[in-house]
Motif scaffolding. Structure first.
Motif, mmCIF file in Angstrom:
data_model
loop_
_atom_site.group_PDB
_atom_site.id
_atom_site.type_symbol
_atom_site.label_atom_id
_atom_site.label_comp_id
_atom_site.label_asym_id
_atom_site.label_seq_id
_atom_site.Cartn_x
_atom_site.Cartn_y
_atom_site.Cartn_z
ATOM 1 N N THR A 21 0.114 6.109 2.712
ATOM 2 C CA THR A 21 -0.430 7.416 3.026
ATOM 3 C C THR A 21 -1.440 7.216 4.145
ATOM 4 O O THR A 21 -1.754 6.085 4.516
ATOM 5 N N PRO A 22 -1.991 8.320 4.680
ATOM 6 C CA PRO A 22 -3.018 8.134 5.714
ATOM 7 C C PRO A 22 -4.228 7.335 5.257
ATOM 8 O O PRO A 22 -4.955 6.798 6.107
ATOM 9 N N THR A 23 -4.462 7.223 3.932
ATOM 10 C CA THR A 23 -5.638 6.515 3.433
ATOM 11 C C THR A 23 -5.325 5.379 2.478
ATOM 12 O O THR A 23 -6.242 4.678 2.035
ATOM 13 N N GLU A 24 -4.069 5.147 2.120
ATOM 14 C CA GLU A 24 -3.692 4.112 1.168
ATOM 15 C C GLU A 24 -2.647 3.184 1.774
ATOM 16 O O GLU A 24 -1.767 3.618 2.520
ATOM 17 N N GLY A 25 -2.736 1.899 1.402
ATOM 18 C CA GLY A 25 -1.772 0.943 1.898
ATOM 19 C C GLY A 25 -1.876 -0.395 1.188
ATOM 20 O O GLY A 25 -2.690 -0.579 0.287
ATOM 21 N N ARG A 26 -1.026 -1.341 1.591
ATOM 22 C CA ARG A 26 -0.968 -2.680 1.018
ATOM 23 C C ARG A 26 -0.753 -3.712 2.113
ATOM 24 O O ARG A 26 -0.142 -3.417 3.148
ATOM 25 N N GLY A 27 -1.231 -4.933 1.853
ATOM 26 C CA GLY A 27 -0.911 -6.031 2.719
ATOM 27 C C GLY A 27 0.505 -6.520 2.447
ATOM 28 O O GLY A 27 0.944 -6.571 1.303
ATOM 29 N N PHE A 28 1.236 -6.870 3.497
ATOM 30 C CA PHE A 28 2.616 -7.330 3.380
ATOM 31 C C PHE A 28 2.793 -8.591 4.204
ATOM 32 O O PHE A 28 2.396 -8.639 5.366
ATOM 33 N N ARG A 29 3.415 -9.614 3.602
ATOM 34 C CA ARG A 29 3.609 -10.889 4.280
ATOM 35 C C ARG A 29 4.991 -11.010 4.891
ATOM 36 O O ARG A 29 5.997 -10.754 4.230
ATOM 37 N N SER A 30 5.021 -11.413 6.152
ATOM 38 C CA SER A 30 6.244 -11.777 6.843
ATOM 39 C C SER A 30 6.256 -13.289 7.023
ATOM 40 O O SER A 30 5.212 -13.897 7.262
ATOM 41 N N TRP A 31 7.449 -13.889 6.927
ATOM 42 C CA TRP A 31 7.584 -15.338 6.916
ATOM 43 C C TRP A 31 8.426 -15.856 8.072
ATOM 44 O O TRP A 31 9.391 -15.213 8.499
ATOM 45 N N GLY A 32 8.068 -17.043 8.543
ATOM 46 C CA GLY A 32 8.889 -17.736 9.513
ATOM 47 C C GLY A 32 10.074 -18.401 8.855
ATOM 48 O O GLY A 32 10.220 -18.402 7.628
ATOM 49 N N GLN A 33 10.942 -19.003 9.667
ATOM 50 C CA GLN A 33 12.178 -19.602 9.154
ATOM 51 C C GLN A 33 11.965 -20.973 8.537
ATOM 52 O O GLN A 33 12.852 -21.478 7.840
#
Length: 124
Positions: free
Chosen positions: A104-116
């Protein structure tokens, strides 16, 4: 959507050094923390080092004093300088970046992206 490309792995003798690099591309504007994990066959992926957007670092006890993590925010890269390598450092090393994903405009989460992953092999 973040893509990570790793480089710098290889074969080195015990006591030697390697420098791993990881370059992020895509949606990089919301990158927060960056870091490295490693994994050996039959084991879980374990954290090695991390660095915050402000430059604060954390290291696994097994690598303190030998490894140094750094980042270049302008280039969206994170590096891992590995000195005095030991055979037990042999593993596949994975970089990650953590981005902020807004629900939402005021709510969120951290998300991890990974290398190969990149193979590091240390011979005795």
């Amino acid at each position: 959507q973040v893509q990570l490309v790793e480089s710098g792995g290889g074969l080195v003798q015990a006591g030697g050094s390697l420098r791993l690099s990881c370059a992020a591309s895509g949606s990089t504007s919301n990158i927060r923390d960056m870091g490295w994990y490693r994994q050996t066959p039959g084991n879980q992926r374990e954290p090695v080092a991390e660095i915050s957007s402000a430059g604060r670092t954390n290291y696994a006890d097994s690598v303190k004093g030998r490894f140094t993590i750094s980042r270049d925010n302008a280039k969206n890269t994170v590096d891992l300088q590995m000195n005095n390598l030991k055979p037990e450092d042999t593993a596949i090393y994975y970089c990650y970046v953590e981005t902020w994903v807004a629900f939402t405009p005021t709510e969120g989460r951290g998300f991890r992206s990974w290398g190969q992953g990149t193979q590091v092999t240390v011979s005795s």
